[in-house]
Structures are given as C-alpha cells and as structure tokens.
Motif scaffolding. Structure first.
Motif, mmCIF file in Angstrom:
data_model
loop_
_atom_site.group_PDB
_atom_site.id
_atom_site.type_symbol
_atom_site.label_atom_id
_atom_site.label_comp_id
_atom_site.label_asym_id
_atom_site.label_seq_id
_atom_site.Cartn_x
_atom_site.Cartn_y
_atom_site.Cartn_z
ATOM 1 N N PRO A 294 0.847 -1.196 0.000
ATOM 2 C CA PRO A 294 0.000 0.000 0.000
ATOM 3 C C PRO A 294 0.881 1.245 0.000
ATOM 4 O O PRO A 294 1.919 1.280 0.670
ATOM 5 N N GLU A 295 0.473 2.287 -0.750
ATOM 6 C CA GLU A 295 1.359 3.438 -0.926
ATOM 7 C C GLU A 295 0.564 4.746 -1.032
ATOM 8 O O GLU A 295 -0.351 4.867 -1.854
ATOM 9 N N PHE A 296 0.936 5.714 -0.211
ATOM 10 C CA PHE A 296 0.383 7.066 -0.261
ATOM 11 C C PHE A 296 1.442 7.998 -0.837
ATOM 12 O O PHE A 296 2.604 7.951 -0.425
ATOM 13 N N ARG A 297 1.009 8.846 -1.767
ATOM 14 C CA ARG A 297 1.967 9.726 -2.440
ATOM 15 C C ARG A 297 1.405 11.146 -2.544
ATOM 16 O O ARG A 297 0.225 11.340 -2.872
ATOM 17 N N PHE A 298 2.281 12.128 -2.281
ATOM 18 C CA PHE A 298 1.911 13.534 -2.415
ATOM 19 C C PHE A 298 2.972 14.240 -3.242
ATOM 20 O O PHE A 298 4.158 14.218 -2.908
ATOM 21 N N ASP A 299 2.553 14.863 -4.362
ATOM 22 C CA ASP A 299 3.443 15.607 -5.250
ATOM 23 C C ASP A 299 3.056 17.077 -5.236
ATOM 24 O O ASP A 299 1.868 17.416 -5.347
ATOM 25 N N SER A 300 4.061 17.940 -5.136
ATOM 26 C CA SER A 300 3.816 19.377 -5.136
ATOM 27 C C SER A 300 4.795 20.055 -6.077
ATOM 28 O O SER A 300 6.018 19.922 -5.924
ATOM 29 N N GLY A 301 4.263 20.770 -7.076
ATOM 30 C CA GLY A 301 5.092 21.438 -8.061
ATOM 31 C C GLY A 301 5.208 22.924 -7.822
ATOM 32 O O GLY A 301 4.393 23.534 -7.117
ATOM 33 N N SER A 302 6.231 23.526 -8.414
ATOM 34 C CA SER A 302 6.406 24.976 -8.317
ATOM 35 C C SER A 302 5.436 25.716 -9.226
ATOM 36 O O SER A 302 5.276 26.936 -9.101
ATOM 37 N N GLU A 303 4.777 24.984 -10.122
ATOM 38 C CA GLU A 303 3.775 25.548 -11.016
ATOM 39 C C GLU A 303 2.523 24.674 -10.993
ATOM 40 O O GLU A 303 2.503 23.599 -10.395
ATOM 41 N N ASP A 304 1.457 25.151 -11.630
ATOM 42 C CA ASP A 304 0.196 24.396 -11.684
ATOM 43 C C ASP A 304 0.311 23.294 -12.735
ATOM 44 O O ASP A 304 -0.100 23.457 -13.889
ATOM 45 N N ILE A 305 0.832 22.163 -12.333
ATOM 46 C CA ILE A 305 1.053 21.053 -13.270
ATOM 47 C C ILE A 305 0.016 19.944 -13.108
ATOM 48 O O ILE A 305 0.034 18.964 -13.856
#
Length: 328
Positions: A294-305
């Motif tokens: 099981p895997e939880f992932r959070f991605d945050s970009g410097s732009e609205d991607i």
C-alpha cells in the motif's frame, strides 16, 4: 566521441588478451525466475474518470485496477561464459522497453576479477530499477523516470579489491537499444566502494552528460537509509535532484519506507524552471513469495502542473496505490 569509443574498445581488448585462464570448469548452471505485478490506483485530489491524471513519473499511472508487467528471466552459464534473456510483458514492460526484450546479453568471466558483457542490459545509474521486485516503493521517482532505462553495448566489470569495483562501457545512444541508427555512441563508467556508487554517462547525441551517486547505509539492524542524487546537462537542458529512502523493518514480513524527493528541471531558455517535491510512504507486507504494497503519495510542483476535482489547475496531487507483486 569516436576517439573515446575507439580508446575504450582498445582497453577492453587489451584486458581480454592479458587475462590468464584460471579454470577449465565446464559446470552447467541454468536458472529461471520472474515476477508478476498488478495494482489499484486512485487520486484523492483529482478526477479518476476519463480526466484522471498521475505524477509525471514512469509506470503505475492509470486509474482503477490496472496491470503492471510479467517478467521472465532465463539464464545459462557453463564454465566462464553464459547468457541472460529477460522478457517483459504488459504496460510497465512496454513503457520501459521498445520490445519484449528487457535484457538480452552474453557474458564472459575472464577471471575472478574481470567480466565482459555484450548486449542489452538495464542501466547502472540510479537507485531504482524497472522491475518492481527491485524497488521498495511501487511508483517511481522523477530522477529514475528522467534518466536512462537501458543500454546496448559492451561493458567490463572489474573487482579491484574487497571494497572497490570499476565498470567501463561503450553503448549505443541512450535508450536506443535495438540497433544503432546514426553511428553515435555513449561512454560510461562506475566506481564503487563498499556499496556506494559514483556513476558517469556521456552521450552527446542523446542524454548529454549525467553524473549520479547511488548508495545507502545501515543505520541499525532494522533501519536502512538509501540515497540517490543526480545531475544531467545537455547544452543547457537537463535536470538535477536528490532522493532519500529511509526504510524500517518491523518484522521479517513487514517494513515501512519513505521516499522524499526534490527534482528540478533546468533550461537556459526558461527563467523559472519547474521543480517538484514528492513524498511517498510505502508499506511492504510479505506472504511467502507475494508482496503487498500500500502506498500514499503527495506531489507538489512549483507551477500548476496538476488538476483538482473541479478540473482547475493546481500545484499538488495526492494519490494512493496498492500493488500485489509475486516473484518466483
């Protein structure tokens, strides 16, 4: 580049001729292994219908119940020589390889300390690999996804001492693995010391120049910290970043691992290059030869991607994957 190519081939040829025969063994060794993986994926902060999206990394990027790949590896060794055929089927394999031939190479153990390999083989750069069996996290990193997957060419591996190792190689253009379309070549090297590896690749017709550090340390009997950092440049275009992989084993059957990543694209033509911070928390539960992740992932970009559930542009994406991996 052609001079480097010729020099490396000459070095490998001299090494081959100079080695002494250490054994006349004709013992035959045949091995057959492989894996199958499948998964379920959903977004928390984005649609899961025809508008579904995923992080900009390789594999595990479709919504709902999905397929990974089937992997079949056959190897044969007799005396000092042998060969490996590594076949992949399914979406993950198709994304990683132009054909079902993930790897196909022959090798010659010239001596106990020197080995030559000719054919197609997976890259030596990076912490992660194509097969999910070799990774703690099921989804992959930005560093892995932007680096090379495989090479076709000739490499020589040297065991210099109990702690030191060296690899030198010459390959076709990066990820052009079935044949050489334009006469260009890449050269690579790897210096290893006690499980730490410094990798180099120069490919002026493809990826450009990449330097990569891959390693890790046993902090305690149950706690391991993996590290990966890379920098790539091709005439001002490229990327750099770093990943940390802390992993803790609670028992023989259950472990918990985190991947924290910073990734930055670079271009001489763009003032503000895209950067991404990604955090992935993965559990690994083993039942005999079956691994459930099981895997939880959070991605945050410097732009609205990314997009949100209202189909509006946003900088972040939260998602969940649960994968089943069977190895044999």
């Amino acid at each position: 580049m052609k001079q480097l190519f010729t020099l490396l081939l000459l070095l490998l040829s001299v090494t081959l001729i100079a080695q002494e025969e250490n054994s006349n063994s004709s013992e035959k060794k045949f091995a057959f292994e492989g894996s199958v993986d499948t998964y379920y994926r959903t977004n928390f902060t984005a649609p899961n219908d025809e508008n579904h999206i995923a992080p900009g990394t390789s594999f595990a990027d479709t919504a709902g119940f999905s397929l990974g790949m089937g992997n079949i590896i056959a190897s044969y060794e007799k005396g000092k020589v042998g060969a490996v055929a590594d076949l992949v089927f399914g979406p993950r394999g198709e994304a990683a390889s132009a054909t079902v031939l993930n790897q196909l190479f022959a090798f010659y153990n010239i001596s106990e300390n020197t080995k030559l390999t000719l054919g197609k083989f997976n890259t030596y750069l990076g912490y992660e690999v194509i097969s999910p069996v070799g990774n703690f996290n099921y989804s992959t990193s930005y560093l892995f996804s932007n680096g090379p997957f495989s090479h076709t060419g000739l490499k020589a591996d040297f065991t210099l001492s109990e702690d030191f190792s060296l690899m030198l190689g010459v390959f076709n253009q990066t990820d052009v693995t079935e044949f050489n379309p334009n006469g260009s070549y890449a050269v690579g090297a790897q210096l290893g010391y006690s499980g730490q590896y410094l990798n180099f690749l120069y490919d002026d017709a493809g990826l450009g120049f990449e330097v990569d550090y891959t390693g890790g340390f046993d902090v305690s009997d149950n706690f391991f910290l993996g590290i990966n950092a890379a920098y790539a440049d091709n005439d001002g275009e490229g990327f750099y970043g770093a990943d940390l992989y802390p992993q803790y084993s609670f028992s023989d059957s259950f472990s918990l691992g985190l991947r924290g990543e910073y990734f930055q694209e670079q271009s001489e033509f763009v003032e503000d290059n895209l950067s991404v911070v990604a955090v992935t928390l993965t559990g690994s539960y083993t039942v005999e030869d079956l691994i459930i992740k099981p895997e939880f992932r959070f991605d945050s970009g410097s732009e609205d991607i990314f997009i949100d559930t209202d189909l509006m542009a946003t900088k972040s994406l939260g998602s969940f994957v649960v994968a089943a991996i069977y190895k044999f």
